[in-house]
Design a protein around this motif. Structure first.
Motif, short mmCIF file in Angstrom:
data_model
loop_
_atom_site.label_atom_id
_atom_site.label_comp_id
_atom_site.label_asym_id
_atom_site.label_seq_id
_atom_site.Cartn_x
_atom_site.Cartn_y
_atom_site.Cartn_z
N LEU A 59 0.84 -1.20 0.00
CA LEU A 59 0.00 0.00 0.00
C LEU A 59 0.88 1.25 0.00
CD1 LEU A 59 -2.77 1.33 0.19
CD2 LEU A 59 -2.71 0.99 2.67
N VAL A 60 1.96 1.23 0.78
CA VAL A 60 2.91 2.33 0.82
C VAL A 60 3.51 2.54 -0.57
CG1 VAL A 60 5.11 3.16 1.77
CG2 VAL A 60 3.49 1.94 3.25
N LEU A 61 3.87 1.44 -1.24
CA LEU A 61 4.47 1.50 -2.57
C LEU A 61 3.51 2.09 -3.59
CD1 LEU A 61 6.86 0.80 -4.41
CD2 LEU A 61 5.86 -1.48 -4.72
N VAL A 62 2.24 1.68 -3.53
CA VAL A 62 1.23 2.19 -4.47
C VAL A 62 1.09 3.70 -4.33
CG1 VAL A 62 -1.23 2.22 -5.00
CG2 VAL A 62 -0.07 0.05 -4.66
N VAL A 63 0.97 4.18 -3.09
CA VAL A 63 0.80 5.62 -2.85
C VAL A 63 2.06 6.39 -3.24
CG1 VAL A 63 0.38 7.39 -1.10
CG2 VAL A 63 -0.85 5.21 -0.99
N ALA A 64 3.24 5.89 -2.83
CA ALA A 64 4.50 6.57 -3.14
C ALA A 64 4.71 6.68 -4.65
CB ALA A 64 5.67 5.82 -2.51
N THR A 65 4.41 5.61 -5.38
CA THR A 65 4.56 5.61 -6.83
C THR A 65 3.64 6.64 -7.48
OG1 THR A 65 5.13 3.25 -6.80
CG2 THR A 65 4.48 4.19 -8.91
N ALA A 66 2.40 6.70 -6.99
CA ALA A 66 1.44 7.65 -7.55
C ALA A 66 1.88 9.09 -7.32
CB ALA A 66 0.06 7.42 -6.92
N ILE A 67 2.32 9.40 -6.09
CA ILE A 67 2.77 10.76 -5.77
C ILE A 67 4.01 11.11 -6.59
CG2 ILE A 67 3.64 12.28 -3.96
CD1 ILE A 67 0.71 11.63 -3.64
N LEU A 68 4.94 10.16 -6.71
CA LEU A 68 6.17 10.39 -7.49
C LEU A 68 5.82 10.68 -8.94
CD1 LEU A 68 9.21 10.41 -8.02
CD2 LEU A 68 9.11 7.91 -8.19
N ARG A 69 4.91 9.89 -9.51
CA ARG A 69 4.54 10.06 -10.93
C ARG A 69 3.95 11.45 -11.17
NH1 ARG A 69 0.91 6.34 -11.25
NH2 ARG A 69 -0.83 7.78 -10.94
#
Length: 273
Positions: free
Chosen positions: A116-126
């Protein structure tokens, strides 16, 4: 400034909607809010690192090839904006489905909460990377004061997050369709305008010599320096003295974006049929 505000508005609108969907779908997951906040913070840090990297790469060119680097970044930004327009079609339904499955797997112990952390971090980074690239692209072709960048980013972020929250809470279900339609049209034209600006840099610097002759001059009617000219430049990439390559890049950008939108729509309809 308005161009920056439009793009930041769209990116922050996506962030607000995505985080809203994630929070709703992962509600059964223990301490899901903590993991979402952690993912958001990691995404912001990674976006900041990306910004510093972009700055370092641009300065390393030193002067030789600056135009080539700037035009490449502008074209990359135009491509990312166009892809965002295409990718957002059917986005909410797909992300809800994927996140529901992720939530079920986490609750059942089949997947770690750090996914879940990875999904959110990836979205914010993108989304952060798109904003950073776009602001850099604007700075390459326009001389704006630092305060105007901040104002544009501030207005876009506030409007995007506000509308995103309102849409998610169901306060603008009817208006939401028009918000996305209008922003889709504007982003398609902004991407085309960026592509044309990149072509202008490449032809004026001599990297591309084909179709570099000026096609027309409408500055007698609307000049680039006039208020109307600046508004048209921001909203649809207007240039009173374009060359052939600029027009080719502009029309190609719109054609490619619309074609991919149609293709995605066809594929989506067949998939859900």
């Amino acid at each position: 400034m308005f161009k920056i505000a439009i793009v930041v508005f769209r990116e922050c609108l996506e962030i607000a909607l995505l985080l809203g969907v994630i929070m709703a779908v992962t509600k059964p997951v223990a301490n899901s809010r903590v993991y979402i906040v952690l993912g958001a913070l990691i995404g912001i840090v990674l976006a900041a690192i990306f910004a510093l990297s972009t700055r370092a790469i641009s300065t390393s060119f030193g002067g030789l090839g600056d135009e080539l680097f700037d035009s490449c970044v502008i074209l990359l930004t135009a491509a990312i904006i166009s892809w965002t327009v295409v990718w957002m079609q059917g986005y909410t339904k797909k992300i809800k489905k994927d996140l529901s499955k992720l939530s079920e797997n986490i609750t059942a112990g089949l997947t770690s909460q750090f996914m879940l952390v990875l999904v959110v971090a990836t979205a914010i980074l993108r989304e952060g990377a798109e904003i950073i690239l776009f602001v850099y692209s604007v700075s390459s072709v326009e001389n704006l004061e630092g305060t105007k960048y901040l104002i544009g980013i501030g207005i876009g972020a506030f409007a995007g997050l506000t509308v995103g929250i309102a849409l998610y809470l169901g306060l603008m279900k009817l208006a939401g369709k028009y918000v996305f339609t209008i922003s889709t049209i504007l982003l398609t034209l902004i991407a085309a305008g960026l592509a044309a600006e990149a072509a202008g840099i490449l032809t004026s610097s001599g990297f591309i010599e084909a179709y570099s002759d000026q096609l027309w001059d409408t500055s007698w009617f609307i000049s680039n320096e006039s208020i109307m000219g600046k508004i048209l430049n921001v909203t649809m990439g207007y240039d009173s003295k374009p060359n052939g390559m600029q027009i080719a890049f502009y029309l190609s950008s719109i054609l490619i974006t619309v074609s991919f939108m149609k293709l995605r729509s066809i594929i989506s309809n067949k998939y859900h049929a």
